[in-house]
Design a protein around this motif. Structure first.
Motif, short mmCIF file in Angstrom:
data_model
loop_
_atom_site.label_atom_id
_atom_site.label_comp_id
_atom_site.label_asym_id
_atom_site.label_seq_id
_atom_site.Cartn_x
_atom_site.Cartn_y
_atom_site.Cartn_z
N ARG A 1 23.29 34.12 40.81
CA ARG A 1 24.15 33.40 39.57
C ARG A 1 23.48 33.65 38.14
NH1 ARG A 1 25.06 28.09 41.69
NH2 ARG A 1 22.96 27.86 41.46
N GLN A 2 24.25 33.93 37.33
CA GLN A 2 23.64 34.15 35.85
C GLN A 2 24.55 33.35 34.86
OE1 GLN A 2 24.35 38.29 35.66
NE2 GLN A 2 22.09 38.42 34.66
N ASP A 3 23.77 32.67 33.90
CA ASP A 3 24.45 31.95 32.77
C ASP A 3 25.26 32.92 31.92
OD1 ASP A 3 23.81 29.77 33.83
OD2 ASP A 3 22.00 29.49 32.48
N SER A 4 24.76 34.13 31.72
CA SER A 4 25.34 35.41 31.09
C SER A 4 24.76 36.47 31.55
CB SER A 4 24.94 34.91 29.59
OG SER A 4 23.75 34.97 29.03
N PRO A 5 25.10 37.75 31.17
CA PRO A 5 24.93 39.01 31.67
C PRO A 5 23.26 39.16 31.06
CG PRO A 5 26.73 39.18 30.81
CD PRO A 5 26.47 37.92 30.30
N PHE B 1 33.01 38.85 30.31
CA PHE B 1 32.30 37.87 30.13
C PHE B 1 31.92 37.68 28.78
CE2 PHE B 1 28.78 34.97 29.73
CZ PHE B 1 29.28 33.65 30.82
N GLY B 2 32.43 36.52 28.06
CA GLY B 2 31.98 36.31 26.53
C GLY B 2 32.61 37.45 25.64
N GLY B 3 33.84 37.77 26.13
CA GLY B 3 34.53 38.52 25.20
C GLY B 3 34.10 39.97 25.01
N ALA C 1 21.05 36.69 31.01
CA ALA C 1 20.08 35.74 31.54
C ALA C 1 19.41 36.18 33.00
CB ALA C 1 21.03 34.28 31.61
N PRO C 2 18.48 35.42 33.22
CA PRO C 2 17.97 35.75 34.63
C PRO C 2 19.05 35.23 35.95
CG PRO C 2 16.56 33.99 33.40
CD PRO C 2 17.89 34.38 32.67
N ALA C 3 18.91 36.15 37.02
CA ALA C 3 19.71 36.29 38.04
C ALA C 3 19.07 35.18 39.04
CB ALA C 3 20.14 37.52 38.63
N GLU C 4 19.70 34.01 39.33
CA GLU C 4 19.06 33.05 40.26
C GLU C 4 19.47 33.36 41.64
OE1 GLU C 4 20.00 28.41 41.32
OE2 GLU C 4 20.71 29.14 39.37
N ASP C 5 18.57 33.22 42.48
CA ASP C 5 19.09 33.80 44.00
C ASP C 5 19.32 32.31 44.62
OD1 ASP C 5 19.06 34.47 46.64
OD2 ASP C 5 17.09 35.30 46.64
N CYS C 6 20.70 32.22 44.97
CA CYS C 6 21.36 31.28 45.74
C CYS C 6 20.80 31.04 47.22
CB CYS C 6 22.88 30.96 45.15
SG CYS C 6 23.05 30.97 43.53
N ALA D 1 30.59 41.44 40.66
CA ALA D 1 30.47 40.56 39.78
C ALA D 1 31.75 39.79 39.50
CB ALA D 1 29.87 40.92 38.51
N HIS D 2 31.65 38.40 39.54
CA HIS D 2 33.03 37.66 39.16
C HIS D 2 32.47 36.50 38.38
CE1 HIS D 2 35.69 39.58 41.98
NE2 HIS D 2 34.79 39.74 42.67
N VAL D 3 33.41 36.08 37.40
CA VAL D 3 33.42 34.81 36.93
C VAL D 3 33.94 33.74 37.55
CG1 VAL D 3 33.53 33.25 34.39
CG2 VAL D 3 33.07 35.83 34.51
N PHE D 4 33.00 32.84 38.13
CA PHE D 4 33.41 31.65 38.58
C PHE D 4 33.00 30.26 38.01
CE2 PHE D 4 33.78 34.34 42.80
CZ PHE D 4 35.04 34.63 42.41
N GLU D 5 33.67 29.32 37.86
CA GLU D 5 33.15 28.00 37.10
C GLU D 5 32.36 28.14 35.89
OE1 GLU D 5 30.70 26.02 40.22
OE2 GLU D 5 32.83 25.60 41.40
N GLY D 6 33.01 29.30 35.15
CA GLY D 6 32.20 29.75 33.86
C GLY D 6 30.87 30.29 33.91
N LYS D 7 30.37 30.76 35.28
CA LYS D 7 29.07 31.50 35.45
C LYS D 7 29.54 32.89 36.11
CE LYS D 7 26.40 27.33 35.55
NZ LYS D 7 25.61 27.37 34.18
#
Ligand code: FUB
Length: 339
Positions: free
Chosen positions: A71-75, A295-297, A77-82, A34-40
């Motif tokens: 992709r997730q908006d936060s841990p 993520f998110g502190g 949140a749902p994980a969207e299959d790209c 997992a990585h944070v890219f572009e805030g997600k």
């Protein structure tokens, strides 16, 4: 690497007590980086499939063919299959077994690192490049020169340098290498000899090659002695991950046949590292593999288990749980199905 049989009642009890639920249920996924890219949050897992291959100690039942990115908006949140980011048929040098991948970003480009077996059955590590975190990625025509074994994890340090940690025992073939050279006669050292370590190499500025010969990462015990090969509860097996916390380098990894996720700490990327403790006690399924991201502190452990498939080792599901540090920088042990 055989499956342990679970009764339905046992599996239900484990699922009920689990500290987290599968993030993805429409396909099987494992080895989440997992990585944070572009805030997600972007998750780069293996895509497990049932290929009908026989179980063996070389992981022949892990016959993955492609990669999906999530992709997730936060841990929480749902994980969207790209969708499919790379398929083995589009990698000129690779024949099969697309195992645990990772990704990195530099100067607006995304680099997807993955191991696969060549036609001669030897694992190497390749890179594929894209313009977006979710891919698609275009593979370089050849594997990274001088790469071997499995489980690449690429760490970007604060000074802009990137390092690849890699290597896995048994099916991952690391025991066949000494001084970066393969010899089929090599095996894991004897119990009283120093354990084999993960490998680390700084990457070139274009992120496509090793800038130096891979070095072996040594893990020391509290007395400053290298962990022994017979110390199966603590020695490195596979699945390296690197993160930095309060200026220290934390190498985390799987102990393989004792099924722990452990960590060790150093003050530079190469080590030596000093063994720190257990991050995650065993999950359902033979393998355990993870990543750690802020993520998110807060800090998060992405990992996998095989509860969703009823305990089938090669059909795993990615999960996430919050990781806690003690005041002295040690990591509090998580128990996947409660203490
Ligand atoms: O997913 C195939 C292999 O299983 C990975 O490369 C290892 O780390 C283990 O999780």
């Amino acid at each position: 690497m055989a499956d342990r049989e679970y009764t339905e009642a046992e599996l239900k009890a484990l699922a009920d007590k689990a500290i987290s639920s599968p993030l993805v249920t429409h396909i099987y996924t494992a080895d989440p980086s997992a990585h944070v890219f572009e805030g997600k949050l972007y998750i780069y897992p293996s895509h497990d499939i049932e290929a009908g291959a026989a179980f063996d100690d070389d992981g022949g039942h892990f016959q993955m063919e492609d990669y999906h990115v999530f992709r997730q908006d936060s841990p929480d949140a749902p994980a969207e299959d790209c969708g499919v980011a790379l398929h083995v048929k589009d990698v000129p040098w690779a024949a099969k077994q697309m195992w645990a991948p990772d990704a990195a970003c530099k100067d607006g480009k995304y680099y997807f690192y993955f191991p696969a077996k060549r036609a001669d059955g030897i694992f190497q590590i390749g890179v594929a490049i894209g313009d977006r975190p979710e891919g698609p990625f275009k593979a370089e025509p050849e594997a990274i020169e001088g790469s071997y074994s499995i489980d690449p994890a690429v760490f970007g340090d604060d000074d802009g340098e990137h390092y690849m940690y890699f290597g896995g025992l048994w099916g991952g073939q690391l025991q066949k290498y000494r001084d970066n050279r393969y010899d089929a006669a090599n095996e894991e050292p004897g119990d009283d000899e120093p354990a084999l370590g993960a490998r680390v190499a700084r990457l070139t500025a274009d992120m496509k090659q090793f800038a130096e010969a891979p070095r072996e990462v040594v893990i020391l015990d509290a007395d400053g002695q290298p962990l022994k090969a017979g110390d199966h509860a603590r020695r490195y097996f596979e699945g390296p991950w690197m993160h930095k916390y309060q200026g220290k380098y934390y190498l985390s990894y799987s102990t393989g046949n004792t099924h722990h996720l452990c960590y060790a700490i150093a003050d530079n990327p190469y080590g030596p590292y000093t063994y720190g403790g257990v991050i995650l006690t065993p999950v359902v399924g033979w393998t355990t593999h993870h990543s750690i991201v802020e993520f998110g502190g807060k800090w998060w452990l992405y990992y996998h288990d095989s509860v969703l498939s009823g305990g089938v080792t090669h059909l795993r599901s990615i999960k996430v749980a919050e990781l806690q540090y003690e005041a002295d920088g040690s990591i509090r042990t998580l128990h996947p199905y409660g203490a």
